[in-house]
Enzyme design. Structure first.
Site, PDB file in Angstrom:
ATOM      1  N   HIS A  61       4.585  -0.641  41.253  1.00 60.99           N
ATOM      2  CA  HIS A  61       4.128  -1.840  41.255  1.00 60.99           C
ATOM      3  C   HIS A  61       5.507  -2.275  39.972  1.00 60.99           C
ATOM      4  O   HIS A  61       4.328  -2.105  39.332  1.00 60.99           O
ATOM      5  CB  HIS A  61       2.826  -2.420  41.180  1.00 60.99           C
ATOM      6  CG  HIS A  61       2.597  -4.218  40.766  1.00 60.99           C
ATOM      7  ND1 HIS A  61       1.088  -4.352  40.491  1.00 60.99           N
ATOM      8  CD2 HIS A  61       3.073  -4.873  40.018  1.00 60.99           C
ATOM      9  CE1 HIS A  61       0.964  -5.868  40.183  1.00 60.99           C
ATOM     10  NE2 HIS A  61       2.429  -6.326  40.018  1.00 60.99           N
ATOM     11  N   ASP A 274       3.141  -2.460  35.540  1.00 62.43           N
ATOM     12  CA  ASP A 274       3.134  -4.107  36.192  1.00 62.43           C
ATOM     13  C   ASP A 274       4.155  -4.098  35.069  1.00 62.43           C
ATOM     14  O   ASP A 274       4.109  -5.859  34.153  1.00 62.43           O
ATOM     15  CB  ASP A 274       1.534  -4.381  35.821  1.00 62.43           C
ATOM     16  CG  ASP A 274       1.302  -6.080  36.334  1.00 62.43           C
ATOM     17  OD1 ASP A 274       2.564  -6.460  36.969  1.00 62.43           O
ATOM     18  OD2 ASP A 274       0.652  -6.488  35.821  1.00 62.43           O
TER      19      ASP A 274
END
Length: 383
Positions: A61, A274
Site C-alpha cells: 500500500h 500508505d
C-alpha cells in the site's frame, strides 16, 4: 552453479535469527540456495559485517514517493518510485491508486501494466500488481479521497483488470448483498480489503464470511472499536481470516497498539507505508488525488486538517515497531515481508529467506538503515 554466500550476518528467518551460518544464493537463477554451515571454497563472499540479513521488504500500500504518484499514470514516475523505495529495502510493491476518476484509474493501471514485466529486471522494486484503494468507498469515511469520484462496488471492473489489480479496498456496506465481494471471491485471486468504511461490526463480520480477507490501514477511516459497537476495527481483529494493515509511523495510531495488534493478529499483521508523493521530500505543499496536502515533519494533512497518507519508509516502520514493543526481531521483519507476501498470495516466491525463493535480500544495521538491497540475486542498492 556459482554460489554467493553472505557471511558474518544475523540471518533473519521466519521463526528465528541465525548468527553462525551463511546465506547462500545463486545469481544465475536469482534463487536462494539455503542456509549453509560451510562456505564453498569457490563461493563469492559478501560480508554482512555483523548486520541483519533479512528478506526484501514488501509494501502492498504505497501511493507515491519522491514527488511521484501512481495516479499520475506516468511510467517514469512509477519507475522513480520503484528505484527510490529499493533504497528503503523494498524489493516488491503494489503501486496504489485512490478515488480519482475512473479514466484516471484506468490510465494508472495501464501505466503499471506496461512496466510490470520490465520491473522484474530493473534496478528497483518489482511491481507485483496494483492496489486499487477505492473508488468503492463510503463518503462518510472518505478521508483524503475525493467524494465526487466515489462509485458503487463493481466486480466487473476489477475482474476486467485482474491481470494488474492484486488488491482492492472497498466499503462492504456500499456493496448490496455483497454481490461484488462474493463475485471477486469466487472468480479471482484479488485480495478484497475493507477500508474507508462505516460498516457496523455485524456488517463487517458478514463481509469477512463472504470474501473480505484484509483491512486497509486498521483504525484509520473505519468505524471505531467501542464496547457496545466494536465496528470494523473489532471485526478485523476478531476475524481469523482477515489480515490487517498498520501504518507504524507513530502518528497514524498510538505506538502502544503495535504489540496489542501483534498479539491478536499474529502473522496477519502487515506493515504498510500508505506513502504519498511527499515521501522523501522536504516539508511543503503537495497533492494527493487532485487535492492539496501539506507535509510537516511526519504528518501529511489536507487544508482542513484531515490526515492524508504518510511519508513513512517501510524500513522505518520496522524500526518503529521494534522501538515500541518487545517483539522478537524476526516477527517484526515478517510484518514487512512474509505477512504482506502471504496476503497477496506470493509467499511461495517472496517474503522469506528460504530455499527456492527469489533471492530478495537486504542487509540492515541495528537501526534498520539499509546497507544493501539485493533483488533476485542482483545488488540494486548499496549505501
Amino acid at each position: 552453479m556459482a554460489i554467493t554466500c553472505i557471511i558474518n550476518g544475523k540471518i533473519v528467518l521466519p521463526d528465528s535469527v541465525v548468527c553462525d551460518k551463511a546465506l547462500a544464493f545463486d545469481k544465475a537463477s536469482g534463487k536462494i540456495v539455503g542456509i549453509v554451515d560451510t562456505v564453498p571454497a569457490d563461493a563469492e563472499i559478501i560480508d554482512a559485517g555483523g548486520n541483519y540479513v533479512a528478506p526484501g521488504l514488501v509494501d502492498i500500500h504505497i501511493h507515491g514517493y519522491l514527488g511521484e504518484d501512481t495516479c499520475d499514470a506516468k511510467v517514469e514516475g512509477i519507475r522513480k518510485m520503484a528505484y527510490g523505495v529499493a533504497k528503503n529495502g523494498v524489493t516488491s510493491f503494489l503501486p496504489t491508486t485512490m478515488t480519482v476518476s475512473k479514466a484516471e484509474i484506468m490510465a494508472a493501471l495501464d501505466a503499471a501494466r506496461s512496466v510490470k514485466e520490465e520491473s522484474k529486471t530493473w534496478d528497483g522494486a518489482e511491481i507485483i500488481g496494483v492496489h486499487a484503494e477505492g473508488p468503492f468507498i463510503n463518503p462518510s469515511k472518505k478521508g483524503a479521497q475525493a467524494e465526487e469520484n466515489i462509485l458503487i462496488p463493481d466486480a466487473d471492473f476489477i475482474l476486467e483488470n485482474a491481470d494488474i489489480i492484486t488488491s482492492v479496498t472497498l466499503a462492504p456496506e456500499m456493496d448490496k448483498d455483497h454481490k461484488c465481494i462474493k463475485t471477486l471471491a469466487q472468480k479471482s485471486n484479488v485480495l478484497v480489503s475493507m477500508g474507508h468504511t462505516d460498516a457496523t461490526f455485524e456488517e463487517a463480520m458478514s463481509a469477512a464470511k463472504d470474501g473480505v480477507n484484509h483491512a486497509t490501514h486498521l483504525f484509520n477511516a473505519m468505524s471505531a472499536l467501542a464496547h457496545r459497537n466494536p465496528g470494523v476495527v473489532g471485526a478485523a481483529l476478531a476475524s481469523e481470516n482477515v489480515s490487517v494493515e498498520v501504518i507504524a509511523d507513530t502518528f497514524h495510531i498510538n505506538p502502544g497498539l503495535y504489540s496489542i495488534v501483534a498479539k491478536v493478529k499474529g502473522s496477519k499483521m502487515v506493515l504498510i507505508t500508505d506513502c504519498t508523493r511527499a515521501g522523501g521530500m522536504p516539508d511543503g505543499e503537495y497533492d494527493l488525488g487532485g487535492q492539496p496536502i501539506f507535509l510537516k515533519g511526519i504528518e501529511c494533512r489536507l487544508a482542513d486538517g484531515t490526515i492524508a497518507g504518510s511519508v513513512l519508509k517501510l524500513n522505518s516502520a520496522v524500526k518503529n515497531v521494534l522501538d515500541h514493543t518487545s517483539l522478537p526481531i524476526y516477527e517484526v521483519f515478517n510484518m514487512a515481508s512474509l505477512n504482506p507476501a502471504a496476503a497477496i498470495h506470493c509467499a511461495d516466491r517472496i517474503g522469506s529467506l528460504e530455499a527456492g525463493k527469489d533471492a530478495d535480500i537486504i542487509i540492515a544495521d541495528q537501526n534498520i538503515n539499509i546497507m544493501k538491497t539485493i533483488k533476485k540475486g542482483r545488488t540494486i542498492y548499496e549505501a
